[in-house]
Motif scaffolding. Structure first.
Motif, short mmCIF file in Angstrom:
data_model
loop_
_atom_site.label_atom_id
_atom_site.label_comp_id
_atom_site.label_asym_id
_atom_site.label_seq_id
_atom_site.Cartn_x
_atom_site.Cartn_y
_atom_site.Cartn_z
N MET A 177 -22.04 38.78 -3.93
CA MET A 177 -22.11 39.19 -2.52
C MET A 177 -23.07 40.39 -2.36
N ILE A 178 -23.98 40.28 -1.42
CA ILE A 178 -24.97 41.33 -1.22
C ILE A 178 -24.40 42.39 -0.27
N LYS A 179 -24.51 43.67 -0.66
CA LYS A 179 -23.89 44.73 0.15
C LYS A 179 -24.82 45.25 1.26
N GLN A 180 -26.12 45.00 1.10
CA GLN A 180 -27.06 45.57 2.05
C GLN A 180 -26.79 45.06 3.48
N HIS A 181 -27.07 45.93 4.46
CA HIS A 181 -26.93 45.49 5.86
C HIS A 181 -28.12 44.59 6.20
N ALA A 182 -27.83 43.33 6.49
CA ALA A 182 -28.91 42.34 6.60
C ALA A 182 -28.99 41.73 8.00
N LEU A 183 -30.21 41.43 8.38
CA LEU A 183 -30.46 40.63 9.58
C LEU A 183 -31.09 39.33 9.09
N PHE A 184 -30.49 38.21 9.45
CA PHE A 184 -31.02 36.91 9.03
C PHE A 184 -31.62 36.25 10.27
N ILE A 185 -32.96 36.21 10.27
CA ILE A 185 -33.68 35.59 11.39
C ILE A 185 -34.12 34.20 10.94
N TYR A 186 -33.85 33.18 11.74
CA TYR A 186 -34.39 31.87 11.35
C TYR A 186 -34.95 31.14 12.57
N ASN A 187 -35.91 30.29 12.24
CA ASN A 187 -36.58 29.50 13.28
C ASN A 187 -35.99 28.09 13.24
N PRO A 188 -35.25 27.69 14.28
CA PRO A 188 -34.59 26.37 14.23
C PRO A 188 -35.60 25.22 14.25
N PHE A 189 -36.86 25.53 14.64
CA PHE A 189 -37.85 24.47 14.77
C PHE A 189 -38.85 24.39 13.61
N SER A 190 -38.81 25.35 12.67
CA SER A 190 -39.83 25.25 11.61
C SER A 190 -39.40 24.22 10.57
N GLY A 191 -40.42 23.53 10.04
CA GLY A 191 -40.18 22.51 9.02
C GLY A 191 -39.36 21.35 9.54
N ASP A 192 -38.89 20.52 8.60
CA ASP A 192 -38.07 19.38 9.04
C ASP A 192 -36.94 19.12 8.04
N MET A 193 -36.24 20.20 7.63
CA MET A 193 -35.12 20.03 6.70
C MET A 193 -33.92 19.46 7.46
N PRO A 194 -33.38 18.36 7.01
CA PRO A 194 -32.26 17.76 7.76
C PRO A 194 -30.97 18.58 7.67
N ASP A 195 -30.78 19.29 6.54
CA ASP A 195 -29.50 19.97 6.33
C ASP A 195 -29.62 21.49 6.48
N LYS A 196 -30.48 21.90 7.41
CA LYS A 196 -30.74 23.34 7.54
C LYS A 196 -29.47 24.14 7.88
N ASP A 197 -28.60 23.57 8.73
CA ASP A 197 -27.39 24.31 9.13
C ASP A 197 -26.49 24.59 7.92
N ASP A 198 -26.38 23.60 7.03
CA ASP A 198 -25.55 23.79 5.82
C ASP A 198 -26.16 24.86 4.93
N ILE A 199 -27.49 24.83 4.82
CA ILE A 199 -28.18 25.82 3.97
C ILE A 199 -27.96 27.22 4.54
N ILE A 200 -28.09 27.33 5.87
CA ILE A 200 -27.90 28.64 6.51
C ILE A 200 -26.47 29.14 6.23
N ALA A 201 -25.49 28.23 6.31
CA ALA A 201 -24.10 28.64 6.04
C ALA A 201 -23.96 29.12 4.59
N SER A 202 -24.62 28.42 3.64
CA SER A 202 -24.53 28.84 2.23
C SER A 202 -25.17 30.21 2.03
N ILE A 203 -26.29 30.44 2.71
CA ILE A 203 -26.96 31.74 2.57
C ILE A 203 -26.07 32.84 3.16
N CYS A 204 -25.46 32.56 4.32
CA CYS A 204 -24.59 33.56 4.96
C CYS A 204 -23.39 33.89 4.07
N ASP A 205 -22.89 32.88 3.34
CA ASP A 205 -21.76 33.13 2.42
C ASP A 205 -22.12 34.17 1.37
N HIS A 206 -23.40 34.27 1.10
CA HIS A 206 -23.92 35.17 0.08
C HIS A 206 -24.04 36.61 0.58
#
Ligand SMILES: Nc1ncnc2c1ncn2[C@@H]1O[C@H](COP(=O)(O)OP(=O)(O)OP(=O)(O)O)[C@@H](O)[C@H]1O
Length: 294
Positions: free
Chosen positions: A1-30
Motif C-alpha cells: 500500500m502506497i502512503k503518499q497522498h495521490a491524485l489519480f487522473i484518468y482519461n476515460p476516452f484514451s486508448g481502447d482497453m475494454p477492462d479499464k474500469d477493473d484496472i482502475i479499481a486494481s490500481i486504487c486498491d494499491h
C-alpha cells in the motif's frame, strides 16, 4: 500500500482497453490516501492546474496517452510532485520511453520508487514529452502497413506505396550559432529513445541528461531502407552514413518546404521555423529501468 497522498487522473476516452474500469479499481486498491478524477474533454488543463494548486499531493498518477500526460506535466511546473504515467493511451509514446509498457509496470515502478528528473522539451512554447519529427513519420508508416488511414495527410496516400520514391526535405538547422543545411526524409528532435510503437530511433539517449538529440535520416534506395530498419530493430544506428546526429539543449529548425510536423505523435500546424529548447523545470517521473526504456 502506497502512503503518499495521490491524485489519480484518468482519461476515460484514451486508448481502447475494454477492462479499464477493473484496472482502475486494481490500481486504487494499491493506493492508501488518494482522490480519483476523470478528465472531461473541456478545459481539462485549467481544471488540473486548480486541482494541483488546491490539493496537497505528493504523487499524481496519470492514466491516459501523451495528450493527458502533457496537460498534467504543464500543471506541475514549479512543483516537486512526482508523476506516474499509466499507459492507457493508444500509442503511449512517453510511457514506452520510460519502460512503462503496461499498468503493471507502472505499479512496479511505484513500489520500487524508481524516478528520474526528466527534462521537458519546449517546442515553440508547447511541451513535448518525448519526440517531435518532420517529414515521414514512423507512426504513419505503421498505420499505413496496418491499413489504417486515420490521420494521414493526402500526399502520403499517394506516395507511401513506394517508400523509396519519397523525396528528401531541405532543413536549415541552427545550432550553437552555426547554420547547417541538411536534406532529410525524416528529421527527429528527441529527448526520448523511441516511438510509441517501440521503434528505437534515438538509441542510448537519456531523458535526464540536460540535452536532446537531433537526428536526420536520409536513406536512399531499398538497401538503405533495409539497413535503417535493421538498425532500428537492433537499436544501433552507428555506421550508417545516411544518418546524422547532433546533441543540444536548444536548436532552431527552418522547414522551408513545409514538411509535415508532429509533436509526440500528433500532427501540428506546420511552421516555417520551429525552436526547441529544454525548460528550466524538470519533472520527477517514475520509470522502469529494467525495461531498458531510456
Ligand atoms: N471526458 C472526455 N470526453 C471526450 N474527450 C476527452 C475526455 N477527456 C479527455 N478527452 C480528450 O482526449 C484527448 C487526449 O487523449 P490522449 O492523448 O491522452 O490519449 P490517446 O489519444 O488515446 O493516446 P495516445 O496519445 O497514446 O495515442 C484530448 O483530445 C482530450 O480532449
Amino acid at each position: 500500500m502506497i502512503k503518499q497522498h495521490a491524485l489519480f487522473i484518468y482519461n476515460p476516452f484514451s486508448g481502447d482497453m475494454p477492462d479499464k474500469d477493473d484496472i482502475i479499481a486494481s490500481i486504487c486498491d494499491h493506493l492508501g490516501n488518494y482522490e480519483l478524477w476523470k478528465t472531461t474533454g473541456e478545459k481539462d488543463g485549467e481544471k488540473i492546474k486548480k486541482l494541483v494548486k488546491d490539493g496537497d499531493y505528493d504523487l499524481i498518477l496519470v492514466g491516459g496517452g501523451d495528450g493527458t500526460i502533457k496537460m498534467v506535466a504543464e500543471a506541475l511546473e514549479g512543483k516537486k510532485i512526482k508523476l506516474l504515467p499509466i499507459p492507457f493511451g493508444s500509442a503511449n509514446g512517453l510511457a514506452t520511453c520510460l519502460g512503462l509498457k503496461t499498468w503493471e509496470d507502472s505499479l512496479e515502478s511505484l513500489d520500487k520508487g524508481s524516478t528520474i528528473d526528466m527534462d521537458l522539451m519546449d517546442v515553440n512554447g508547447q511541451v513535448s514529452l518525448h519526440l517531435s519529427d518532420f517529414g515521414l513519420n514512423a507512426g504513419m508508416i505503421k498505420k499505413f502497413e496496418d491499413g489504417d488511414e486515420r490521420g494521414m495527410v493526402a500526399y502520403f496516400k499517394n506516395s507511401l506505396s513506394s517508400l523509396r520514391d519519397i523525396k528528401p526535405y531541405p532543413f536549415k538547422i541552427i545550432l550553437r550559432g552555426k547554420e547547417e543545411n541538411v536534406e532529410a526524409k525524416m528529421l527527429i528532435v528527441a529527448n526520448g529513445s523511441k516511438y510509441g510503437t517501440g521503434a528505437t530511433i534515438n538509441p542510448g539517449s537519456k531523458m535526464d541528461d540536460g540535452i536532446f538529440e537531433i537526428i536526420a535520416l536520409n536513406p536512399n534506395g531499398l538497401q538503405e531502407w533495409l539497413e535503417l530498419t535493421y538498425g532500428v530493430m537492433r537499436e544501433d544506428l552507428s555506421g550508417l552514413d545516411f544518418v546524422r546526429r547532433w546533441s543540444a539543449d536548444r536548436v532552431s529548425i527552418e522547414n522551408s518546404a513545409e514538411a509535415p510536423f508532429h509533436v509526440d505523435g500528433e500532427i501540428v500546424e506546420v511552421k516555417n521555423k520551429v525552436s526547441f529548447q529544454l525548460r528550466d523545470h524538470k519533472i520527477k517521473m517514475y520509470w522502469h529501468p529494467e525495461n531498458h526504456g531510456l
